[in-house]
Design an enzyme around this catalytic site. Sequence first.
Site, PDB file in Angstrom:
ATOM      1  N   LYS A  95       0.869  -1.179   0.000  1.00 12.20           N
ATOM      2  CA  LYS A  95       0.000   0.000   0.000  1.00 12.20           C
ATOM      3  C   LYS A  95       0.898   1.218   0.000  1.00 12.20           C
ATOM      4  O   LYS A  95       2.040   1.164   0.470  1.00 12.20           O
ATOM      5  CB  LYS A  95      -0.892   0.008   1.248  1.00 12.20           C
ATOM      6  CG  LYS A  95      -2.124   0.858   1.114  1.00 12.20           C
ATOM      7  CD  LYS A  95      -3.235   0.172   0.360  1.00 12.20           C
ATOM      8  CE  LYS A  95      -4.423   1.077   0.150  1.00 12.20           C
ATOM      9  NZ  LYS A  95      -5.574   0.369  -0.403  1.00 12.20           N
ATOM     10  N   ASP A 109      -7.167   4.378  -4.425  1.00  9.52           N
ATOM     11  CA  ASP A 109      -7.824   4.217  -3.120  1.00  9.52           C
ATOM     12  C   ASP A 109      -8.438   5.593  -2.824  1.00  9.52           C
ATOM     13  O   ASP A 109      -8.738   6.357  -3.763  1.00  9.52           O
ATOM     14  CB  ASP A 109      -6.792   3.802  -2.055  1.00  9.52           C
ATOM     15  CG  ASP A 109      -7.425   3.366  -0.733  1.00  9.52           C
ATOM     16  OD1 ASP A 109      -7.725   2.174  -0.591  1.00  9.52           O
ATOM     17  OD2 ASP A 109      -7.628   4.207   0.164  1.00  9.52           O
TER      18      ASP A 109
HETATM   19  P1  NDP Z   1     -13.033   7.740  -2.430  1.00  9.64           P
HETATM   20  O1  NDP Z   1     -12.022   8.770  -2.145  1.00  9.64           O
HETATM   21  O2  NDP Z   1     -13.494   7.542  -3.826  1.00  9.64           O
HETATM   22  O3  NDP Z   1     -14.330   7.973  -1.525  1.00  9.64           O
HETATM   23  C1  NDP Z   1     -14.272   8.019  -0.137  1.00  9.64           C
HETATM   24  C2  NDP Z   1     -15.605   8.531   0.367  1.00  9.64           C
HETATM   25  O4  NDP Z   1     -15.638   8.404   1.780  1.00  9.64           O
HETATM   26  C3  NDP Z   1     -15.838  10.003   0.034  1.00  9.64           C
HETATM   27  O5  NDP Z   1     -17.196  10.211  -0.248  1.00  9.64           O
HETATM   28  C4  NDP Z   1     -15.406  10.711   1.310  1.00  9.64           C
HETATM   29  O6  NDP Z   1     -16.078  11.948   1.527  1.00  9.64           O
HETATM   30  C5  NDP Z   1     -15.841   9.709   2.357  1.00  9.64           C
HETATM   31  N1  NDP Z   1     -15.020   9.810   3.562  1.00  9.64           N
HETATM   32  C6  NDP Z   1     -13.669   9.736   3.635  1.00  9.64           C
HETATM   33  N2  NDP Z   1     -13.273   9.923   4.904  1.00  9.64           N
HETATM   34  C7  NDP Z   1     -14.382  10.114   5.626  1.00  9.64           C
HETATM   35  C8  NDP Z   1     -14.638  10.353   7.000  1.00  9.64           C
HETATM   36  N3  NDP Z   1     -13.642  10.428   7.884  1.00  9.64           N
HETATM   37  N4  NDP Z   1     -15.928  10.515   7.387  1.00  9.64           N
HETATM   38  C9  NDP Z   1     -16.933  10.420   6.498  1.00  9.64           C
HETATM   39  N5  NDP Z   1     -16.761  10.198   5.187  1.00  9.64           N
HETATM   40  C10 NDP Z   1     -15.514  10.039   4.763  1.00  9.64           C
HETATM   41  O7  NDP Z   1     -12.445   6.347  -1.846  1.00  9.64           O
HETATM   42  P2  NDP Z   1     -12.837   4.871  -2.251  1.00  9.64           P
HETATM   43  O8  NDP Z   1     -14.288   4.783  -2.476  1.00  9.64           O
HETATM   44  O9  NDP Z   1     -11.893   4.409  -3.283  1.00  9.64           O
HETATM   45  O10 NDP Z   1     -12.447   4.084  -0.927  1.00  9.64           O
HETATM   46  C11 NDP Z   1     -13.342   3.985   0.170  1.00  9.64           C
HETATM   47  C12 NDP Z   1     -12.891   2.873   1.096  1.00  9.64           C
HETATM   48  O11 NDP Z   1     -12.845   1.631   0.373  1.00  9.64           O
HETATM   49  C13 NDP Z   1     -11.492   3.038   1.706  1.00  9.64           C
HETATM   50  O12 NDP Z   1     -11.471   2.433   2.970  1.00  9.64           O
HETATM   51  C14 NDP Z   1     -10.606   2.217   0.764  1.00  9.64           C
HETATM   52  O13 NDP Z   1      -9.414   1.779   1.391  1.00  9.64           O
HETATM   53  C15 NDP Z   1     -11.553   1.048   0.482  1.00  9.64           C
HETATM   54  N6  NDP Z   1     -11.253   0.321  -0.741  1.00  9.64           N
HETATM   55  C16 NDP Z   1     -11.179   0.959  -1.944  1.00  9.64           C
HETATM   56  C17 NDP Z   1     -10.914   0.240  -3.084  1.00  9.64           C
HETATM   57  C18 NDP Z   1     -10.877   0.882  -4.437  1.00  9.64           C
HETATM   58  O14 NDP Z   1     -10.707   0.143  -5.426  1.00  9.64           O
HETATM   59  N7  NDP Z   1     -11.050   2.178  -4.577  1.00  9.64           N
HETATM   60  C19 NDP Z   1     -10.633  -1.204  -3.032  1.00  9.64           C
HETATM   61  C20 NDP Z   1     -10.845  -1.803  -1.733  1.00  9.64           C
HETATM   62  C21 NDP Z   1     -11.111  -1.048  -0.632  1.00  9.64           C
HETATM   63  P3  NDP Z   1     -15.767  13.245   0.629  1.00  9.64           P
HETATM   64  O15 NDP Z   1     -16.443  12.973  -0.682  1.00  9.64           O
HETATM   65  O16 NDP Z   1     -16.346  14.360   1.391  1.00  9.64           O
HETATM   66  O17 NDP Z   1     -14.279  13.289   0.499  1.00  9.64           O
END
Ligand code: NDP
Length: 460
Positions: A134, A178
């Site tokens: 990572k 991510d």
């Molecule tokens: P994105 O950046 O696309 O989206 C993250 C979302 O979560 C955003 O809407 C963000 O809000 C919100 N968010 C982030 N931090 C907080 C917080 N502290 N409180 C509330 N909302 C929050 O990320 P991903 O969708 O890619 O990833 C989301 C999760 O999934 C992570 O844990 C990642 O490690 C996991 N993951 C992702 C993969 C991937 O392929 N992308 C694969 C496997 C796991 P805002 O829009 O306001 O920033």
Amino acid sequence: MDKRRLFSTYRVLIAVSILSAILRRDPHEMEFIQSVQEVVHSLEPVLTKYPQYVHVLERLVEPERVVIFKVSWVDDKGEAHVNRGFRVQFNQALGPYKGGLRFHPTVNLSVMKFLAFEQTLKNSLSSLSLGGGKGGSDFNPKGKSENEIMRFCYSFMEELYRHIGPNQVPIFDTPSGDIGVGPREIGYLFGQYRRLTSQYEGMLGPKGIQWGTSNLHPEATGYGVVYYAKEVLTDLHRDLKDLRCVVSGAGKVALYAVEKLISFGAVPVTISDTRGYLLDEEGFDRVKLSLIREIKAHNKNLREYTKSYPKAKYLDDTKPWAVKCDIAFPCATQNELNHADAMSLINVGCQIIIEGANMPCTAEAIDIFRKSKIWFGPGKAANAGGVAIQGLEMAQNSSRVQWTAEEVDMRLQEVMKDIYQKSMKAAQEYGIGNPEALLHGANIASFLRVAQAMLEQGCV
Ligand code: NDP
């Protein structure tokens, strides 16, 4: 002392010794300690049965290599900034290091190590020949211009490229997206990597569909989460249709999960972001989802949605866990669902939790689910669809072919089913019943595969 008590004392001693070694070495790495603690707890029956794995576990919890570097970049006003870049190459026993890059202000070594550790086990569970890694930076892409993001990505890659790439065995490392890293960032990172190395390898994803990404790569994690939920429901003789679903997050994983839920006739009623959550009691449909995507693409407040759908509600600074639902899908970030949130979910009648994010539920929340006999699908199993498709993308890139979306989708469903079945089988073998089977089974099955490879490779 009878044999059973002796075994249980032995298990506790092993767990305590491994965890106390980590605590001694890295006492401030709370996220990392939390993720190791969960796995060690699941592995207690395995370590009792196969004591040879104790030393493997001790070696597994130490990353093979950690690279920390300075990332200097200049903003549009000509002012210089410095961020910290990371790449944790956690374990390569099963294949090349594989795991996403995260750009977010909360990124630090503990977060990177927990994500890389989870990734190692996730990749093992997905049956691919991939190790775990990572990386990322504490850079915040929010509020930055296109040019600033491009300059940052170029600077980040200027150091990272030294530590990744197909010709640098054993540092064969293949990053992808991510939090805060999507197709745009990957595009800039790849452009710079190509310029610096003159290599065009399928090693960053998801890129543009015209230049090396697999069909369905961007959707794979979110879709896979829902396919995994479907497997759980099938075992419970239930269907997703008409089930009320609470989803957190409004990013890549959350919105593709919502899209797939809609296609199965489920009723996703919430999404959320760092500012609050949106509730539409009638459920989102495809048209509503397009509006949400539009709002997020322009970095606007989700409240905007209520202008078009006045019956919907937007709540500032609140999490969606007190909304009545059958299933909850935390898809935002680590530790977003705590003890109190778990209690709220139980009070509103939620029966199943499926983690879309990595470690979104705290240990205390998971304990509440266990005591309340709530089915709990851990992230390392439920969100493995993304990495599974990346593995398939590498195969397509190296043979210069592209499978159709239907073909990739079919394979994704097979992978998620396989992950579910493997977890259940491992749990059964160790006498672990529902609803804890999914958590412990995933940890046991994923550990045993990496551990066996490590044993066979000797003390490396
Ligand atoms: P994105 O950046 O696309 O989206 C993250 C979302 O979560 C955003 O809407 C963000 O809000 C919100 N968010 C982030 N931090 C907080 C917080 N502290 N409180 C509330 N909302 C929050 O990320 P991903 O969708 O890619 O990833 C989301 C999760 O999934 C992570 O844990 C990642 O490690 C996991 N993951 C992702 C993969 C991937 O392929 N992308 C694969 C496997 C796991 P805002 O829009 O306001 O920033």
